[in-house]
Write a protein that holds these residues in place. Structure first.
Motif, PDB file in Angstrom:
ATOM      1  N   ALA A 415       0.832  -1.207   0.000  1.00  0.00           N
ATOM      2  CA  ALA A 415       0.000   0.000   0.000  1.00  0.00           C
ATOM      3  C   ALA A 415       0.862   1.250   0.000  1.00  0.00           C
ATOM      4  N   THR A 416       0.352   2.276  -0.646  1.00  0.00           N
ATOM      5  CA  THR A 416       0.993   3.594  -0.578  1.00  0.00           C
ATOM      6  C   THR A 416       0.006   4.508   0.122  1.00  0.00           C
ATOM      7  N   ILE A 417       0.459   5.183   1.164  1.00  0.00           N
ATOM      8  CA  ILE A 417      -0.437   6.064   1.918  1.00  0.00           C
ATOM      9  C   ILE A 417      -0.091   7.512   1.592  1.00  0.00           C
ATOM     10  N   TYR A 418      -1.075   8.253   1.099  1.00  0.00           N
ATOM     11  CA  TYR A 418      -0.876   9.686   0.835  1.00  0.00           C
ATOM     12  C   TYR A 418      -1.463  10.453   2.009  1.00  0.00           C
ATOM     13  N   VAL A 419      -0.657  11.310   2.625  1.00  0.00           N
ATOM     14  CA  VAL A 419      -1.157  11.969   3.838  1.00  0.00           C
ATOM     15  C   VAL A 419      -0.541  13.369   3.956  1.00  0.00           C
ATOM     16  N   PRO A 420      -1.318  14.352   4.405  1.00  0.00           N
ATOM     17  CA  PRO A 420      -0.735  15.677   4.625  1.00  0.00           C
ATOM     18  C   PRO A 420       0.334  15.620   5.733  1.00  0.00           C
ATOM     19  N   ASP A 421       1.337  16.513   5.631  1.00  0.00           N
ATOM     20  CA  ASP A 421       2.478  16.473   6.558  1.00  0.00           C
ATOM     21  C   ASP A 421       2.073  16.452   8.029  1.00  0.00           C
ATOM     22  N   GLU A 422       1.042  17.264   8.375  1.00  0.00           N
ATOM     23  CA  GLU A 422       0.754  17.404   9.813  1.00  0.00           C
ATOM     24  C   GLU A 422       0.249  16.109  10.453  1.00  0.00           C
ATOM     25  N   TYR A 423      -0.188  15.114   9.629  1.00  0.00           N
ATOM     26  CA  TYR A 423      -0.691  13.858  10.214  1.00  0.00           C
ATOM     27  C   TYR A 423       0.346  12.742  10.165  1.00  0.00           C
ATOM     28  N   LEU A 424       1.547  13.052   9.661  1.00  0.00           N
ATOM     29  CA  LEU A 424       2.516  11.989   9.406  1.00  0.00           C
ATOM     30  C   LEU A 424       2.903  11.240  10.689  1.00  0.00           C
ATOM     31  N   GLY A 425       3.177  11.990  11.756  1.00  0.00           N
ATOM     32  CA  GLY A 425       3.625  11.376  13.004  1.00  0.00           C
ATOM     33  C   GLY A 425       2.607  10.383  13.547  1.00  0.00           C
ATOM     34  N   SER A 426       1.354  10.840  13.669  1.00  0.00           N
ATOM     35  CA  SER A 426       0.328   9.960  14.256  1.00  0.00           C
ATOM     36  C   SER A 426       0.019   8.786  13.328  1.00  0.00           C
ATOM     37  N   LEU A 427       0.193   8.993  12.016  1.00  0.00           N
ATOM     38  CA  LEU A 427      -0.065   7.883  11.091  1.00  0.00           C
ATOM     39  C   LEU A 427       1.015   6.802  11.206  1.00  0.00           C
ATOM     40  N   LEU A 428       2.269   7.242  11.340  1.00  0.00           N
ATOM     41  CA  LEU A 428       3.359   6.274  11.511  1.00  0.00           C
ATOM     42  C   LEU A 428       3.131   5.444  12.773  1.00  0.00           C
TER      43      LEU A 428
END
Length: 434
Positions: A415-428
């Motif tokens: 999968a490739t996840i496209y996400v705005p920068d501000e959500y990167l930490g919580s998504l990881l």
């Protein structure tokens, strides 16, 4: 009369859900005189109630538009309206393969979103000329300049000449039509070569049988011609050739670069696989078109009637639905708790929801749906009565003797996840926890 190939433009519209794709298609049809104001309805190309209510496109549709450009030349524009949702990614890839260019529609208030990216990369893979359109510029929250920067930063497309438009208010529609004519290249193809056409989509019509949407790549297709489907290896006789404007118009023949439909007295959609190559039975083309693959269901669940007496009605309804949707599969199963029902395979969760809703609405059925699951592959060791073998497990009730199981495999996806920068930490963190 076939259209001169340099006057044809084939394009699709790429957009995230609710960025105004269907409304833009409506405006283009209206502006080029495809339908009069009286015949016009909202979301003309979405002809299922579910499509209109949810604001999603489920089936690809095409419409042929006549347009006289500012240079005084007459052009034929073929618009392919494609589904946007990831469940239908393969259908989208075939629709895009039938075009030379795409309009990338981005909401001026929302900016670039996930599906925009997923589909625009597919479009770039097909070497498309992409025309960015920033839609809904009349909204109070619109920020067209910021969106232009997003298109350049995130997608890497130059957006300084993006068309600013509002499909709802009819702003910028003429500029979009001019951009299609001037920036999207005409198709290529040789009318005297053996017939080679791509099967883009098909659906069942109670009067005409299976209607097949095609894009002619080389050669000509005409009424009365014997054609062969190269992947299915079946031969059929063409009894109707035509196009949608969006009303059906019959044609004598279609040449290279043209998009339209044929019927050939086919009774089942399962005989017409999306992406198949159609050629002349007597003078076939040497190579089929690239990119064909069998559509595989990936999510499975059981459908059971609430009232056991509805079992036959459910079976008939599933057969009728399958006439229209070859990507959906089913087989009978029984459960100790729920009685007799069917195990059905779907392309994804949205596809499951749509089929379930259509069964409830169009066929008036009350259904119980089991939790969606995937198929596991079990490698079994050799036993006294049986050799070692590999089986597919659909239902936990069919689990074999645990002593014989050597290995259980489950499907994985890349999968490739496209996400705005501000959500990167919580998504990881979410990816690690889960």
């Amino acid at each position: 009369m076939t259209v001169p190939i340099d006057r044809i433009r084939n394009f699709s519209i790429i957009a995230h859900i609710d960025h105004g794709k269907s409304t833009l298609a409506d405006r283009l049809i209206q502006r080029t005189g495809g339908l009069s104001d009286r015949e016009m309805s909202a979301q003309v190309l979405d002809n299922m109630d579910i499509e209109k209510e949810r604001g999603i496109t489920i089936k690809a549709q095409t419409v042929r538009l006549d347009y006289t450009a500012r240079d005084g030349q007459d052009y034929v524009l073929n618009l392919m309206d494609t589904p946007g949702h990831v469940d239908f990614a393969y259908e989208v890839s075939r629709s895009l393969a039938a075009c030379e260019g795409a309009l990338l529609v981005v909401d001026a208030a929302q900016g670039v979103e996930a599906q925009t990216l997923a589909n625009v990369y597919q479009s770039i893979e097909h070497d498309h000329e992409i025309v960015p359109v920033i839609n809904k510029i009349d909204l109070p929250a619109a920020e067209p300049e910021k969106v232009k920067l997003e298109i350049e930063d995130i997608i890497g497309l130059p957006a300084d000449d993006a068309v600013l438009a509002s499909a709802k208010s009819g702003i910028g529609i003429d500029e979009i039509l001019e951009a299609i004519v001037t920036r999207i290249p005409p198709p290529k193809g040789d009318a005297s070569a053996p017939l080679k056409a791509m099967l883009v989509d098909s659906w069942y019509d109670p009067y005409l049988g299976v209607v097949i949407l095609i894009r002619v790549v080389e050669g000509t297709i005409r009424k009365g011609q014997q054609i062969r489907f190269m992947q299915a290896d079946t031969v059929h006789l063409v009894d109707r050739v035509g196009c949608f404007r969006p009303k059906i118009e019959q044609l004598g023949e279609m040449g290279p670069g043209e998009i339209g439909f044929i019927t050939a007295q086919i009774k089942e959609v399962s005989q017409t696989a999306v992406g198949d190559t159609i050629t002349d039975a007597k003078r076939p083309t040497a190579e089929p078109l690239p990119g064909f693959k069998e559509v595989q269901p990936v999510v499975f669940c059981g459908l059971f009637p609430v009232d056991a007496a509805d079992f036959e009605k459910l079976r008939e309804s599933l057969y009728k639905l399958r006439l229209n949707d070859a990507s959906f599969s089913f087989e009978a199963e029984s459960s100790a708790a729920l009685g007799f029902g069917f195990r059905c395979g779907f392309l994804g969760l949205l596809h499951l929801e749509i089929i379930q809703e259509r069964l409830t609405r169009e066929y008036d059925l009350d259904l119980i749906t089991t939790a969606p699951s995937v198929v596991y592959r079990l490698s079994l060791s050799h036993s006294k009565n049986e050799d070692a073998k590999v089986i597919e497990l659909h239902n936990p009730a069919d689990m074999p003797d645990p002593n014989r199981i050597e290995m259980i495999e489950e499907p994985w996806i890349e999968a490739t996840i496209y996400v705005p920068d501000e959500y990167l930490g919580s998504l990881l963190k979410l990816c690690q926890d889960r």
